[in-house]
Structures are given as structure tokens and as C-alpha cells.
Design an enzyme around this catalytic site. Structure first.
Site, PDB file in Angstrom:
ATOM      1  N   LYS A   1      19.967   1.608  16.219  1.00 20.89           N
ATOM      2  CA  LYS A   1      20.236   2.967  15.381  1.00 20.89           C
ATOM      3  C   LYS A   1      19.172   4.129  15.811  1.00 20.89           C
ATOM      4  CE  LYS A   1      23.848   1.385  13.006  1.00 20.89           C
ATOM      5  NZ  LYS A   1      24.875   2.207  13.220  1.00 20.89           N
TER       6      LYS A   1
ATOM      7  N   ASP B   1      37.955  -1.918  20.703  1.00 19.28           N
ATOM      8  CA  ASP B   1      36.879  -2.553  20.636  1.00 19.28           C
ATOM      9  C   ASP B   1      36.074  -1.512  21.354  1.00 19.28           C
ATOM     10  OD1 ASP B   1      34.486  -3.966  20.965  1.00 19.28           O
ATOM     11  OD2 ASP B   1      35.245  -5.826  21.275  1.00 19.28           O
ATOM     12  N   VAL B   2      35.091  -0.947  20.402  1.00 19.57           N
ATOM     13  CA  VAL B   2      34.244   0.344  20.977  1.00 19.57           C
ATOM     14  C   VAL B   2      33.170  -0.208  22.137  1.00 19.57           C
ATOM     15  CG1 VAL B   2      34.468   1.749  18.987  1.00 19.57           C
ATOM     16  CG2 VAL B   2      32.462  -0.030  19.209  1.00 19.57           C
TER      17      VAL B   2
ATOM     18  N   ASN C   1      31.745   5.668  14.090  1.00 17.55           N
ATOM     19  CA  ASN C   1      31.105   4.897  12.953  1.00 17.55           C
ATOM     20  C   ASN C   1      31.165   3.477  13.144  1.00 17.55           C
ATOM     21  OD1 ASN C   1      30.927   4.312  10.196  1.00 17.55           O
ATOM     22  ND2 ASN C   1      33.065   3.537  10.516  1.00 17.55           N
TER      23      ASN C   1
ATOM     24  N   THR D   1      29.543  -1.387   0.937  1.00 20.13           N
ATOM     25  CA  THR D   1      30.655  -1.717   1.839  1.00 20.13           C
ATOM     26  C   THR D   1      30.731  -3.138   2.285  1.00 20.13           C
ATOM     27  OG1 THR D   1      29.550  -1.293   3.908  1.00 20.13           O
ATOM     28  CG2 THR D   1      30.314   0.536   2.708  1.00 20.13           C
TER      29      THR D   1
ATOM     30  N   TYR E   1      19.482  -4.349  15.359  1.00 21.13           N
ATOM     31  CA  TYR E   1      20.021  -3.348  14.581  1.00 21.13           C
ATOM     32  C   TYR E   1      19.051  -2.039  14.448  1.00 21.13           C
ATOM     33  CZ  TYR E   1      22.649  -1.053  10.785  1.00 21.13           C
ATOM     34  OH  TYR E   1      23.232  -0.054   9.895  1.00 21.13           O
TER      35      TYR E   1
HETATM   36  N1  LIG Z   1      26.891  -0.047   4.342  1.00 20.74           N
HETATM   37  C1  LIG Z   1      25.583   0.331   4.734  1.00 20.74           C
HETATM   38  O1  LIG Z   1      24.477   0.024   3.926  1.00 20.74           O
HETATM   39  C2  LIG Z   1      25.228   0.997   5.849  1.00 20.74           C
HETATM   40  C3  LIG Z   1      23.824   1.409   5.916  1.00 20.74           C
HETATM   41  C4  LIG Z   1      23.349   2.282   7.264  1.00 20.74           C
HETATM   42  C5  LIG Z   1      24.540   2.671   8.128  1.00 20.74           C
HETATM   43  N2  LIG Z   1      25.676   1.833   8.212  1.00 20.74           N
HETATM   44  C6  LIG Z   1      26.694   2.142   9.258  1.00 20.74           C
HETATM   45  O2  LIG Z   1      27.639   2.589   8.616  1.00 20.74           O
HETATM   46  C7  LIG Z   1      28.804   2.363   9.934  1.00 20.74           C
HETATM   47  C8  LIG Z   1      29.980   2.001   8.931  1.00 20.74           C
HETATM   48  O3  LIG Z   1      29.567   0.572   8.259  1.00 20.74           O
HETATM   49  P1  LIG Z   1      30.160   0.205   6.856  1.00 20.74           P
HETATM   50  O4  LIG Z   1      28.919   0.055   6.068  1.00 20.74           O
HETATM   51  O5  LIG Z   1      31.406   0.893   6.548  1.00 20.74           O
HETATM   52  O6  LIG Z   1      30.556  -1.401   7.232  1.00 20.74           O
HETATM   53  P2  LIG Z   1      32.074  -2.078   7.700  1.00 20.74           P
HETATM   54  O7  LIG Z   1      31.607  -3.560   8.092  1.00 20.74           O
HETATM   55  O8  LIG Z   1      32.830  -2.009   6.205  1.00 20.74           O
HETATM   56  O9  LIG Z   1      32.565  -1.391   8.739  1.00 20.74           O
HETATM   57  C9  LIG Z   1      32.408  -1.377   9.965  1.00 20.74           C
HETATM   58  C10 LIG Z   1      33.650  -1.060  10.833  1.00 20.74           C
HETATM   59  O10 LIG Z   1      33.249  -1.164  12.165  1.00 20.74           O
HETATM   60  C11 LIG Z   1      34.247  -1.942  12.783  1.00 20.74           C
HETATM   61  N3  LIG Z   1      33.997  -2.587  13.841  1.00 20.74           N
HETATM   62  C12 LIG Z   1      32.908  -3.395  14.281  1.00 20.74           C
HETATM   63  N4  LIG Z   1      32.570  -3.995  15.664  1.00 20.74           N
HETATM   64  C13 LIG Z   1      33.721  -3.151  16.166  1.00 20.74           C
HETATM   65  C14 LIG Z   1      34.067  -2.879  17.541  1.00 20.74           C
HETATM   66  N5  LIG Z   1      33.269  -3.643  18.351  1.00 20.74           N
HETATM   67  N6  LIG Z   1      35.129  -2.093  17.680  1.00 20.74           N
HETATM   68  C15 LIG Z   1      35.591  -1.212  17.020  1.00 20.74           C
HETATM   69  N7  LIG Z   1      35.421  -1.398  15.493  1.00 20.74           N
HETATM   70  C16 LIG Z   1      34.287  -2.402  15.083  1.00 20.74           C
HETATM   71  C17 LIG Z   1      34.605  -2.997  11.492  1.00 20.74           C
HETATM   72  O11 LIG Z   1      35.803  -3.607  11.966  1.00 20.74           O
HETATM   73  C18 LIG Z   1      34.675  -2.107  10.321  1.00 20.74           C
HETATM   74  O12 LIG Z   1      35.917  -1.603  10.498  1.00 20.74           O
HETATM   75  C19 LIG Z   1      28.201   1.200  10.455  1.00 20.74           C
HETATM   76  O13 LIG Z   1      27.791   1.899  11.834  1.00 20.74           O
HETATM   77  C20 LIG Z   1      26.938   0.923   9.833  1.00 20.74           C
HETATM   78  O14 LIG Z   1      25.920   0.448  10.693  1.00 20.74           O
HETATM   79  C21 LIG Z   1      26.147   1.021   7.051  1.00 20.74           C
END
Ligand SMILES: NC(=O)c1ccc[n+]([C@@H]2O[C@H](COP(=O)([O-])OP(=O)(O)OC[C@H]3O[C@@H](n4cnc5c(N)ncnc54)[C@H](O)[C@@H]3O)[C@@H](O)[C@H]2O)c1
Length: 247
Positions: A158, A62-63, A89, A189, A154
């Protein structure tokens, strides 16, 4: 292969952008350490990578918990001897207006999206300093650069990641450690799975490319920043957004 001999930690590596990056890095020759909370998914992903001839380790993490992040880096060094690359990530989304956001909700988002990135950077930098090189890629967002309705915590997190990345890049450049951020736009995603389809349609209509991005399209940019091809790039924010923030 572009990451041959490198050891790479990827947080939140079991879904979405993280999973795509895990698979790409393994294909490019990295030993990949998958840090996430879902043990069953992590074990399955490790098996799948090994079946394709890659090398991977899952460390339940858990990060937002310092002891978990310290253990993640320790397990990585005990297993593979070093840390070359970190992709910080892991993240969670929120949909809250400031006046309705409880302190608990605020803290939950900040603890994963900002504090989690800080903790992973902190422990990875200590190991990278020992070998005199490393590449960190922090996952920010277009919402670290521009605003949007109802994403208060959020966007705060960010934006924090964007500027923490710049400050850290300046601090550690002379030690051979590069620190950059990747800033995705709207990517298809699981993080978007609770977003109503009419909201998705509205978001897509605002993207010059008129579509959602694919996780692989973000992973390709992370690979560039992780590899030696970006050897003079540090403190950068790579926007992967189909032109959204260029408007
Ligand atoms: N999908 C989008 O549109 C988008 C846009 C901008 C930024 N992002 C960023 O990209 C990154 C990945 O997002 P994604 O879209 O793949 O989402 P996702 O929900 O598919 O993946 C997020 C991952 O983070 C993990 N996670 C969450 N809380 C955690 C914790 N406390 N400890 C360890 N792992 C944890 C989840 O289990 C999951 O594996 C994130 O930082 C998100 O904010 C996503």
C-alpha cells in the site's frame, strides 16, 4: 448524472468497496466493467445492474496476471470503445510478522496489491492517452501512511501504491490523465471477516469516529475523484478513515 457517457473499469468489483462503487457508478450513468475472478457473482451483479436500467460487463480477471489485465482493457475497448475511468481496487489482506512471512506469502500480497495496480494502470493509461483524458483511482490504505502490527507485506504494497500514484500523476498530468489514490481506514467489508471481534473492537476504539466505515462512504469519494468535479486534482491521497491518521 455525474458519470454520464463514461466507461469505468472497477477491479475486485464483486464484493465490498468495489461492489458499492460498481453500483454507485452505474447509478451515475457510467458503463461499468467489473473485473474480478468470481464469474457467478460477476454475472449476478451485471444482471442486477441491468435490471435497474444500468449498463455493465463482467470480465474474468486476475489482476496479478498481465495477460488477464491486457484482455480486460481490450474487452472494454471492444465493447464500449474507450476507457475513461479505472478504479484499481482489488486487494488482499495479510496478517504476518516479517520474521514469519514466507516468500510465497509476501509475493502473493505484493502481486495483487502492488503489481496488480501497476498492471491495471499501465494498460488503462495506454487507452486514456489515445483520447487525451482519463481518471485513475488507486486503492491504497491508511497502512500506506502509517504502520500497524503484523501487516508487513500489505503495508509495503500500500505504501508502494501511494508513491507510485504520485509519480504516475506527475508523469501523465500533461496528457490529461489524472491519477489519485483513495486510502480507506477500517471499513466493514468481507476483507475483515477473519479478523477476530476483539481485534475489531480494539481497532474501532482507535478511530476518532468510533466506528467502522461503510463501503458506500469510500465509493462516494471514488466517485468524486472519477468525476469532472475533481478536474484539477491529481497525485492526491484521499484519506477516508474517520480521522484515524489525523491523530
Ligand atoms: N476494508 C478495509 O478495512 C480496507 C481498508 C483499507 C484498504 N482497503 C482496500 O480496499 C480494497 C477493497 O477491499 P474490500 O475491503 O472491499 O475487500 P473485499 O475482500 O471485500 O474485496 C476485495 C476484492 O478484490 C478481489 N480480488 C482479490 N484478489 C484479486 C485478484 N488477484 N484479481 C482480481 N480481484 C481480486 C476480491 O475477489 C474482492 O472482490 C482493497 O484494495 C483493500 O486493500 C480495505
Amino acid at each position: 448524472m455525474r458519470l454520464s457517457g463514461k466507461v469505468a473499469i472497477i477491479t475486485g468489483g464483486t464484493f465490498g468497496i468495489g461492489e458499492s462503487t460498481v453500483r454507485l457508478f452505474a447509478k451515475e450513468g457510467a458503463k461499468v466493467v467489473i473485473a474480478a475472478r468470481n464469474e457467478a457473482k460477476g454475472a449476478k451483479l451485471v444482471d442486477s445492474i441491468k435490471a435497474e436500467g444500468g449498463e455493465a460487463l463482467f470480465v474474468k480477471t486476475d489482476v496479478s496476471k498481465e495477460e488477464d489485465v491486457a484482455n480486460l482493457v481490450q474487452q472494454t475497448v471492444e465493447t464500449y470503445g474507450k476507457v475513461d475511468v479505472l478504479f484499481a481496487n482489488a486487494g488482499v489482506g495479510d496478517m504476518q510478522d516479517l520474521d514469519c512471512c514466507t516468500l510465497e506469502e509476501w509475493n502473493r500480497t505484493i502481486s495483487v496489491d502492488l503489481t496488480g495496480v501497476f498492471l491495471c494502470n499501465k494498460y488503462a493509461i495506454k487507452e486514456m492517452a489515445k483520447i487525451g483524458e482519463g481518471s485513475i483511482i488507486n486503492c491504497a490504505s491508511i497502512l500506506g501512511h502509517v504502520g500497524q502490527m503484523s501487516v508487513s507485506a500489505y503495508a509495503a504494497a500500500k505504501g508502494g501504491v501511494v508513491n507510485m500514484t504520485r509519480a504516475a500523476a506527475v508523469t501523465y498530468a500533461s496528457q490529461g490523465i489524472r491519477i489519485n489514490a483513495v486510502c480507506p481506514g477500517y471499513i466493514d467489508t468481507p476483507i475483515l471477516e477473519n479478523t477476530p471481534s476483539e481485534v475489531i473492537d480494539q481497532l474501532v476504539s482507535m478511530v476518532p469516529a468510533r466506528r467502522l466505515g461503510k463501503p458506500e462512504e469510500v465509493a462516494n469519494c471514488v466517485l468524486f475523484l472519477a468525476s469532472d468535479e475533481s478536474s484539477f486534482v491529481t497525485g492526491a491521497n484521499l484519506l477516508v478513515d474517520g480521522g484515524y491518521t489525523a491523530q
